[in-house]
Motif scaffolding. Structure first.
Motif, mmCIF file in Angstrom:
data_model
loop_
_atom_site.group_PDB
_atom_site.id
_atom_site.type_symbol
_atom_site.label_atom_id
_atom_site.label_comp_id
_atom_site.label_asym_id
_atom_site.label_seq_id
_atom_site.Cartn_x
_atom_site.Cartn_y
_atom_site.Cartn_z
ATOM 1 N N SER A 60 0.831 -1.207 0.000
ATOM 2 C CA SER A 60 0.000 0.000 0.000
ATOM 3 C C SER A 60 0.864 1.254 0.000
ATOM 4 C CB SER A 60 -0.917 0.018 1.221
ATOM 5 O OG SER A 60 -1.567 1.268 1.343
ATOM 6 N N SER A 61 0.812 2.000 -1.077
ATOM 7 C CA SER A 61 1.567 3.250 -1.142
ATOM 8 C C SER A 61 1.007 4.269 -0.142
ATOM 9 C CB SER A 61 1.536 3.828 -2.562
ATOM 10 O OG SER A 61 0.196 4.036 -2.988
ATOM 11 N N ASP A 62 -0.301 4.207 0.100
ATOM 12 C CA ASP A 62 -0.914 5.119 1.072
ATOM 13 C C ASP A 62 -0.392 4.851 2.477
ATOM 14 O OD1 ASP A 62 -2.400 6.385 -0.867
ATOM 15 O OD2 ASP A 62 -4.224 5.224 -0.495
ATOM 16 N N PHE A 63 -0.305 3.569 2.835
ATOM 17 C CA PHE A 63 0.186 3.215 4.164
ATOM 18 C C PHE A 63 1.663 3.589 4.299
ATOM 19 C CE2 PHE A 63 1.745 0.128 7.381
ATOM 20 C CZ PHE A 63 0.976 0.569 8.445
ATOM 21 N N SER A 64 2.447 3.337 3.253
ATOM 22 C CA SER A 64 3.862 3.707 3.274
ATOM 23 C C SER A 64 4.025 5.205 3.446
ATOM 24 C CB SER A 64 4.551 3.252 1.981
ATOM 25 O OG SER A 64 4.582 1.850 1.885
ATOM 26 N N ALA A 65 3.168 5.979 2.768
ATOM 27 C CA ALA A 65 3.227 7.436 2.890
ATOM 28 C C ALA A 65 2.827 7.874 4.292
ATOM 29 C CB ALA A 65 2.314 8.083 1.850
ATOM 30 N N PHE A 66 1.862 7.191 4.872
ATOM 31 C CA PHE A 66 1.407 7.527 6.224
ATOM 32 C C PHE A 66 2.532 7.363 7.242
ATOM 33 C CE2 PHE A 66 0.036 5.329 10.159
ATOM 34 C CZ PHE A 66 -0.419 6.439 10.858
ATOM 35 N N ILE A 67 3.223 6.221 7.224
ATOM 36 C CA ILE A 67 4.261 5.992 8.235
ATOM 37 C C ILE A 67 5.474 6.900 8.036
ATOM 38 C CG2 ILE A 67 3.543 3.609 8.663
ATOM 39 C CD1 ILE A 67 5.957 2.657 7.067
ATOM 40 N N ALA A 68 5.612 7.437 6.820
ATOM 41 C CA ALA A 68 6.740 8.327 6.542
ATOM 42 C C ALA A 68 6.373 9.796 6.678
ATOM 43 C CB ALA A 68 7.268 8.075 5.131
ATOM 44 N N SER A 69 5.114 10.085 6.997
ATOM 45 C CA SER A 69 4.627 11.468 7.002
ATOM 46 C C SER A 69 5.295 12.318 8.086
ATOM 47 C CB SER A 69 3.109 11.494 7.222
ATOM 48 O OG SER A 69 2.668 12.829 7.372
ATOM 49 N N PRO A 70 5.857 13.463 7.685
ATOM 50 C CA PRO A 70 6.423 14.392 8.670
ATOM 51 C C PRO A 70 5.379 15.403 9.148
ATOM 52 C CG PRO A 70 6.955 15.155 6.473
ATOM 53 C CD PRO A 70 6.119 13.893 6.303
ATOM 54 N N VAL A 71 4.167 15.315 8.618
ATOM 55 C CA VAL A 71 3.132 16.316 8.881
ATOM 56 C C VAL A 71 2.287 15.970 10.096
ATOM 57 C CG1 VAL A 71 1.111 17.483 7.939
ATOM 58 C CG2 VAL A 71 3.052 16.949 6.444
ATOM 59 N N LEU A 72 1.884 14.706 10.207
ATOM 60 C CA LEU A 72 0.988 14.294 11.277
ATOM 61 C C LEU A 72 1.679 14.373 12.633
ATOM 62 C CD1 LEU A 72 -0.644 11.177 9.581
ATOM 63 C CD2 LEU A 72 -1.621 13.464 9.821
ATOM 64 N N GLY A 73 0.905 14.738 13.651
ATOM 65 C CA GLY A 73 1.435 14.797 15.002
ATOM 66 C C GLY A 73 1.601 13.418 15.606
ATOM 67 N N ALA A 74 2.393 13.332 16.671
ATOM 68 C CA ALA A 74 2.699 12.057 17.295
ATOM 69 C C ALA A 74 1.443 11.351 17.813
ATOM 70 C CB ALA A 74 3.705 12.258 18.429
ATOM 71 N N GLU A 75 0.573 12.107 18.501
ATOM 72 C CA GLU A 75 -0.630 11.484 19.050
ATOM 73 C C GLU A 75 -1.586 11.056 17.944
ATOM 74 O OE1 GLU A 75 -1.325 10.442 22.062
ATOM 75 O OE2 GLU A 75 0.688 11.074 22.634
ATOM 76 N N GLU A 76 -1.668 11.872 16.906
ATOM 77 C CA GLU A 76 -2.526 11.533 15.772
ATOM 78 C C GLU A 76 -2.044 10.252 15.095
ATOM 79 O OE1 GLU A 76 -4.339 13.695 11.735
ATOM 80 O OE2 GLU A 76 -2.747 14.651 12.906
ATOM 81 N N MET A 77 -0.730 10.150 14.904
ATOM 82 C CA MET A 77 -0.168 8.947 14.292
ATOM 83 C C MET A 77 -0.364 7.737 15.199
ATOM 84 S SD MET A 77 3.303 10.145 12.316
ATOM 85 C CE MET A 77 3.278 8.761 11.180
ATOM 86 N N SER A 78 -0.205 7.941 16.503
ATOM 87 C CA SER A 78 -0.368 6.863 17.460
ATOM 88 C C SER A 78 -1.786 6.305 17.430
ATOM 89 C CB SER A 78 -0.019 7.349 18.870
ATOM 90 O OG SER A 78 -0.187 6.315 19.815
ATOM 91 N N ARG A 79 -2.778 7.208 17.410
ATOM 92 C CA ARG A 79 -4.171 6.757 17.350
ATOM 93 C C ARG A 79 -4.467 6.047 16.032
ATOM 94 N NH1 ARG A 79 -5.046 11.863 19.719
ATOM 95 N NH2 ARG A 79 -5.598 12.742 17.674
ATOM 96 N N ALA A 80 -3.930 6.585 14.951
ATOM 97 C CA ALA A 80 -4.188 6.002 13.635
ATOM 98 C C ALA A 80 -3.564 4.613 13.504
ATOM 99 C CB ALA A 80 -3.664 6.918 12.540
ATOM 100 N N ILE A 81 -2.316 4.458 13.922
ATOM 101 C CA ILE A 81 -1.652 3.165 13.780
ATOM 102 C C ILE A 81 -2.290 2.139 14.711
ATOM 103 C CG2 ILE A 81 0.190 3.490 15.494
ATOM 104 C CD1 ILE A 81 0.605 1.844 12.032
ATOM 105 N N ALA A 82 -2.744 2.585 15.880
ATOM 106 C CA ALA A 82 -3.416 1.671 16.804
ATOM 107 C C ALA A 82 -4.723 1.168 16.195
ATOM 108 C CB ALA A 82 -3.672 2.353 18.143
ATOM 109 N N ALA A 83 -5.466 2.069 15.553
ATOM 110 C CA ALA A 83 -6.723 1.678 14.915
ATOM 111 C C ALA A 83 -6.475 0.710 13.762
ATOM 112 C CB ALA A 83 -7.455 2.923 14.407
ATOM 113 N N ILE A 84 -5.449 0.983 12.964
ATOM 114 C CA ILE A 84 -5.107 0.100 11.842
ATOM 115 C C ILE A 84 -4.699 -1.281 12.353
ATOM 116 C CG2 ILE A 84 -3.411 -0.296 10.011
ATOM 117 C CD1 ILE A 84 -3.358 2.809 9.671
ATOM 118 N N ALA A 85 -3.859 -1.301 13.381
ATOM 119 C CA ALA A 85 -3.386 -2.568 13.938
ATOM 120 C C ALA A 85 -4.518 -3.357 14.578
ATOM 121 C CB ALA A 85 -2.276 -2.307 14.953
#
Length: 199
Positions: A60-85
């Motif tokens: 998934s290019s979208d998922f790869s872009a998400f984990i490499a994103s310098p834009v999203l905040g730490a808590e936002e990324m944490s919630r998103a990755i937890a939901a995906i997992a």
């Protein structure tokens, strides 16, 4: 340089490390996860989770872009990755660990963490960790034959992870430990090319 600390959900310190040298940091994250998984008797579950996660990154290019994103905040990324997992059915240990990695803003080297975990796991089993990137998905028979060919070369049991890259030229790239072997090169594991003929 400031040290970076990874903590479990219980507040236990897992690792402390300098933030430079991604490879070394990835190994320390992987070692922390391996030790926690061993204590919880969850090695097999975490291994399955990380293999599925690796496939998600590769597929998934979208998922790869998400984990490499310098834009999203730490808590936002944490919630998103937890939901995906959680949606993927990962074990609670893996879900928690990914949340910690996200809060530390280290999702960008998730591939390296997975690879380091697989190397540690292979060592613990007396195996060799091997990664393969194929131009097309491999069926069970091709996986078995590929693993057998690599084991014939290294002389040990192999813990093999495979990802797919449709744009790959030459059919197959294999990484054994720190050695990268491109099957398109002559005189390099030529038998592996035969494995790919049916891919």
């Amino acid at each position: 340089m400031a040290a970076e600390t990874v903590e479990s959900s219980k507040g236990q310190t897992l690792i402390g490390q300098p933030s430079r040298e991604t490879g070394g940091a990835a190994s320390r994250y992987a070692d922390a996860l391996f030790d926690l998984a061993a204590e919880a008797d969850a090695i097999d579950a975490v291994e399955a989770d990380l293999k599925a996660l690796s496939a998600m990154i590769a597929g998934s290019s979208d998922f790869s872009a998400f984990i490499a994103s310098p834009v999203l905040g730490a808590e936002e990324m944490s919630r998103a990755i937890a939901a995906i997992a959680d949606r993927a059915g990962f074990s609670p240990l893996t879900v928690n660990f990914l949340g910690v990695v996200a809060r530390n803003r280290r999702l960008f080297f998730l591939r390296q963490i997975i690879a380091a975990f697989m190397r540690r796991l292979a060592d613990s089993r007396g195996e060799v960790a091997a990664e393969a990137i194929a131009a097309a998905p491999l069926n069970d028979d091709q996986m078995k034959r590929l693993r057998g060919e690599i084991e014939g070369v290294v002389g040990r049991a192999v813990n093999l992870s495979v990802s797919v890259d449709p744009e790959l030229l030459g059919g197959l790239i294999v990484k054994i430990g720190s050695t990268m072997i491109d099957s398109s090169l002559r005189n390099k594991l030529n038998r592996l090319r035969a494995v790919m003929k049916e891919a």
